[in-house]
Design a protein around this motif. Structure first.
Motif, PDB file in Angstrom:
ATOM      1  N   ASP A 165      10.322 -32.070  -3.099  1.00 11.23           N
ATOM      2  CA  ASP A 165      10.940 -30.944  -2.144  1.00 11.23           C
ATOM      3  C   ASP A 165      10.117 -30.836  -0.962  1.00 11.23           C
ATOM      4  O   ASP A 165      10.499 -29.863  -0.397  1.00 11.23           O
ATOM      5  N   CYS A 166       9.189 -31.823  -0.659  1.00  5.41           N
ATOM      6  CA  CYS A 166       8.601 -31.573   0.562  1.00  5.41           C
ATOM      7  C   CYS A 166       7.835 -32.795   0.970  1.00  5.41           C
ATOM      8  O   CYS A 166       7.579 -33.684   0.231  1.00  5.41           O
ATOM      9  N   GLY A 167       7.462 -32.931   2.254  1.00  3.39           N
ATOM     10  CA  GLY A 167       6.841 -34.117   2.557  1.00  3.39           C
ATOM     11  C   GLY A 167       5.342 -34.331   2.190  1.00  3.39           C
ATOM     12  O   GLY A 167       4.891 -35.416   2.435  1.00  3.39           O
ATOM     13  N   CYS A 168       4.760 -33.183   1.301  1.00  2.25           N
ATOM     14  CA  CYS A 168       3.326 -33.266   1.172  1.00  2.25           C
ATOM     15  C   CYS A 168       3.240 -34.199  -0.137  1.00  2.25           C
ATOM     16  O   CYS A 168       2.270 -34.415  -0.697  1.00  2.25           O
ATOM     17  N   THR A 169       4.393 -34.466  -0.831  1.00  3.41           N
ATOM     18  CA  THR A 169       4.454 -35.338  -2.048  1.00  3.41           C
ATOM     19  C   THR A 169       5.122 -36.687  -1.849  1.00  3.41           C
ATOM     20  O   THR A 169       6.079 -36.708  -1.452  1.00  3.41           O
ATOM     21  N   ILE A 211       7.364 -42.345 -13.474  1.00  6.65           N
ATOM     22  CA  ILE A 211       7.519 -41.946 -12.250  1.00  6.65           C
ATOM     23  C   ILE A 211       6.337 -41.216 -11.944  1.00  6.65           C
ATOM     24  O   ILE A 211       5.754 -40.549 -12.566  1.00  6.65           O
ATOM     25  N   LYS A 212       5.734 -41.627 -10.873  1.00  6.55           N
ATOM     26  CA  LYS A 212       4.530 -40.947 -10.270  1.00  6.55           C
ATOM     27  C   LYS A 212       4.795 -40.036  -9.287  1.00  6.55           C
ATOM     28  O   LYS A 212       5.312 -40.513  -8.166  1.00  6.55           O
ATOM     29  N   MET A 213       4.156 -38.816  -9.304  1.00  3.45           N
ATOM     30  CA  MET A 213       4.224 -37.952  -7.932  1.00  3.45           C
ATOM     31  C   MET A 213       2.941 -37.606  -7.554  1.00  3.45           C
ATOM     32  O   MET A 213       2.004 -37.311  -8.295  1.00  3.45           O
ATOM     33  N   THR A 214       2.559 -37.850  -6.275  1.00  2.00           N
ATOM     34  CA  THR A 214       1.377 -37.510  -5.671  1.00  2.00           C
ATOM     35  C   THR A 214       1.288 -36.243  -4.729  1.00  2.00           C
ATOM     36  O   THR A 214       2.009 -36.846  -3.821  1.00  2.00           O
ATOM     37  N   TYR A 215       0.401 -35.308  -5.078  1.00  4.23           N
ATOM     38  CA  TYR A 215       0.354 -34.305  -4.040  1.00  4.23           C
ATOM     39  C   TYR A 215      -0.785 -34.554  -3.063  1.00  4.23           C
ATOM     40  O   TYR A 215      -1.732 -34.818  -3.477  1.00  4.23           O
ATOM     41  N   HIS A 233       3.095 -25.838  -6.996  1.00  5.05           N
ATOM     42  CA  HIS A 233       4.245 -26.070  -7.698  1.00  5.05           C
ATOM     43  C   HIS A 233       5.006 -26.961  -7.168  1.00  5.05           C
ATOM     44  O   HIS A 233       6.055 -26.725  -6.236  1.00  5.05           O
ATOM     45  N   LYS A 234       5.050 -28.356  -7.306  1.00  8.22           N
ATOM     46  CA  LYS A 234       5.969 -29.276  -6.582  1.00  8.22           C
ATOM     47  C   LYS A 234       6.971 -29.950  -7.537  1.00  8.22           C
ATOM     48  O   LYS A 234       6.774 -30.101  -8.848  1.00  8.22           O
ATOM     49  N   MET A 235       8.103 -30.152  -6.900  1.00  9.78           N
ATOM     50  CA  MET A 235       9.257 -30.574  -7.635  1.00  9.78           C
ATOM     51  C   MET A 235       9.924 -31.908  -7.135  1.00  9.78           C
ATOM     52  O   MET A 235       9.715 -32.328  -5.731  1.00  9.78           O
TER      53      MET A 235
END
Length: 357
Positions: free
Chosen positions: A66-70, A86-90, A99-101
């Protein structure tokens, strides 16, 4: 004469009916991952476990945060029945709660599937691993095994476990499955994030049934109703010494005297063999009969035999210890052999077993 035509209904045979295609099934173990705390500009990663339960290859068209920070990592294709991640890195470039999606678009679901990672970014991340080297999820501990050695009947010794809440929500830590001879007190009862507490475990020796070694396992719970598992196990060992008051100071010269050839056995190298044997010799150097009233092992992986349990003055006997390489490699507890005697100076005899870590 007019010709007559017979008009027949045209019936089309269903020669090319579409085949039924089994629907893809994309399953996710947890759609939300609580990441805990991280320091400012210290990226943190959430890992999501998924599976393609469909009969066809799963094709992931996109995973859009949902944003370029992730940033995201994911496979493009997954075989039938296969598990994947699946990996998400903030990037953690903003203080406070996050709260990142990310939205998954694939042929495994008609609808878009969302993944969520939560946590908090603090100004400075303190490393507590030195003080609390054992982790049970977000609960950190300075020890996860308790020993009550050299306990006399009537004693109530106390062991302390220091804990730390490394998560983002309050905990109510407690010891679970305590036997009647143990009690535990947690101070404070509610453990706020980034705070420490002490668990005082008391041994009530009057409630122990037998002299020698008593072993059990209790469990560390972070909240009410938490289930027990090997991941939160805390082994407890207690050694209750026999009452040797019959050997008063004036009669000490008449007491049995234990002589021992070694108090440690090295099972770190089996030389490629499946088992190894060591001998320890006991001798009675006293004036009266030496008796071994109890012999116990703190763990499996060994076979132990004692030649004699009663030694007259001047007699000797051999303790034969056989270690099995594959079994000793699996044990979690510290391997020891404990013997209880009627020598007032050696009421407890411990043979330490060195094994490879």
């Amino acid at each position: 004469m007019k010709k007559k035509f017979l008009i027949l209904p045209l019936i089309l045979a269903p020669c090319f009916l579409p085949l039924k295609v089994s629907a893809q099934r994309l399953t996710i173990e947890k759609t939300t991952v609580e990441c805990g705390r991280t320091g400012y500009e210290q990226p943190i990663t959430a890992t999501f476990d998924l599976r393609n339960k469909g009969r066809k290859k799963l094709v992931i068209e996109s995973v859009k945060p949902d944003c370029g920070c992730t940033a995201v990592e994911y496979p493009r294709e997954v075989g039938s029945g296969a598990k994947f991640q699946i990996k998400m890195t903030y990037d953690a470039r903003q203080l406070g709660h996050f709260h990142k999606m990310a939205a998954i678009k694939s042929n495994g679901s008609k609808d878009i599937v969302y993944l969520t990672m939560k946590g908090i970014v603090i100004p400075e991340m303190v490393d507590y691993t030195g003080e609390y080297p054992i982790a049970m999820g977000d609960l950190l501990l300075d020890m996860n095994e308790l020993f009550f050695d050299d306990v006399n009947k009537g004693d109530e010794p106390v062991q302390e476990i220091h804990i730390f809440n490394n998560g983002t929500i309050p905990m109510q830590p407690r010891m679970l499955h305590l036997p009647p001879y143990l009690s535990a007190t947690v101070t404070p009862e509610t453990l706020a994030p980034s705070r420490g507490a002490t668990i005082a475990v008391t041994l009530h020796s009057d409630k122990l049934r037998d002299y020698g070694l008593t072993q059990t396992s209790v469990y560390m719970g972070k909240q009410l109703g938490e289930k027990v598992s090997p991941d939160n196990e805390v082994p407890v060992s207690a050694i209750l010494l026999p009452d040797l008051k019959s050997f008063a100071t004036t009669n000490k010269d008449l007491a049995p005297r234990l002589g021992i050839s070694a108090t440690e056995v090295d099972f770190t190298d089996f030389g490629g063999k499946s088992k190894k044997t060591a001998d320890i010799v006991f001798t009675n150097n006293g004036q009266t009969t030496l008796t071994f009233s109890s012999m116990q092992m703190s763990s499996g992986g060994m076979k132990v035999t004692l030649g004699k349990r009663d030694l007259e003055p001047g007699q000797s006997t051999t303790l034969k210890i056989t270690g099995f390489a594959s079994d000793l490699a699996k044990i979690r507890k510290r391997p020891r052999i404990l013997l209880i005697t009627n020598d007032p100076d050696h009421a407890k005899v411990v043979i330490n077993i060195k094994v490879s870590n």
